[in-house]
Motif scaffolding. Sequence first.
Motif: not given
Length: 278
Positions: A61-79, A97-103
């Motif tokens: 994702a960081l290589e793409l330098r995205p304008d918008v990024a989504s991070v939806v996780l956690g369900i598989n951790d609970t299971l 934090g890394s995606l926000r720092a990349a803009g």
Amino acid sequence: MTTFAALGDSITLGLGDPLPGGTWRGWAALLAESLPEPELHNLAVPGARSADVERDQLPRALELRPDVASVVLGINDTLRARFDPVRIEEAAAHTVGSLRAAGAVVLTMRLPDPGLLLGLPGSLARPLARRMALVNAVMDGVAARFGTLHFDAAAEPQTYDRRSWSVDRLHPSERGHRLIAGRFYDQLAAIGHPVGPRPGAEPSQPSPTRAAEFAWMATKGTAWLLRRSTDLVPYLVAMAVREWWAGPGPAPAPAASPERPEARGAEARGAEARGRPW
């Protein structure tokens, strides 16, 4: 051009929203259609846990330098048997934090209780609910810390409409994916991010018939349930027995105000520790 990098698991990949030809669409693709000159890179992988997203998807994702990024996780951790809320928090904070720092403008989400959606009996549902409360507390804190656009699907009434879920009750249906896309669209529009027409709320494909749902359960669904049964169900039973032996402790605390996500995290950790559900 708007570069959109979507990170996560099968929810973000689009399972539950099939297209003719056997491919998946999902909320990320629906949202991308509403962005100016969209270039969607869906990096999500079925079964991905927070550590997988951080290790495998974040560098791409960081290589793409995205304008918008989504991070939806956690369900598989609970299971899964190994559940480490500290490690989940570290992975989520580093990823967001890394995606926000990349803009990038980052989208995050609070997830509903999977035990409630699956209709598990209370003795099995309670330990899973405590895990989900911890994951949501983690994501609340990460969202507040890094300033994400945070959709609370757990508090959204439409989340609990049966029509919003596919036959397996763990993945949104087309209607559910459209709900997620629409809520994120509204938040992007509210901060003045360039957007086009809002994603439609009503499904464009007819809902699966009961016969089609039965056919899915008799083929792919059966294999899915068997895999889950050999991993999740025995561990949920063990968690329930330990909770019964130690006493259930208090129920997960009600949601704290957005201004104090750290309070929510502390309360959830206290409840989890007393119940010893993992």
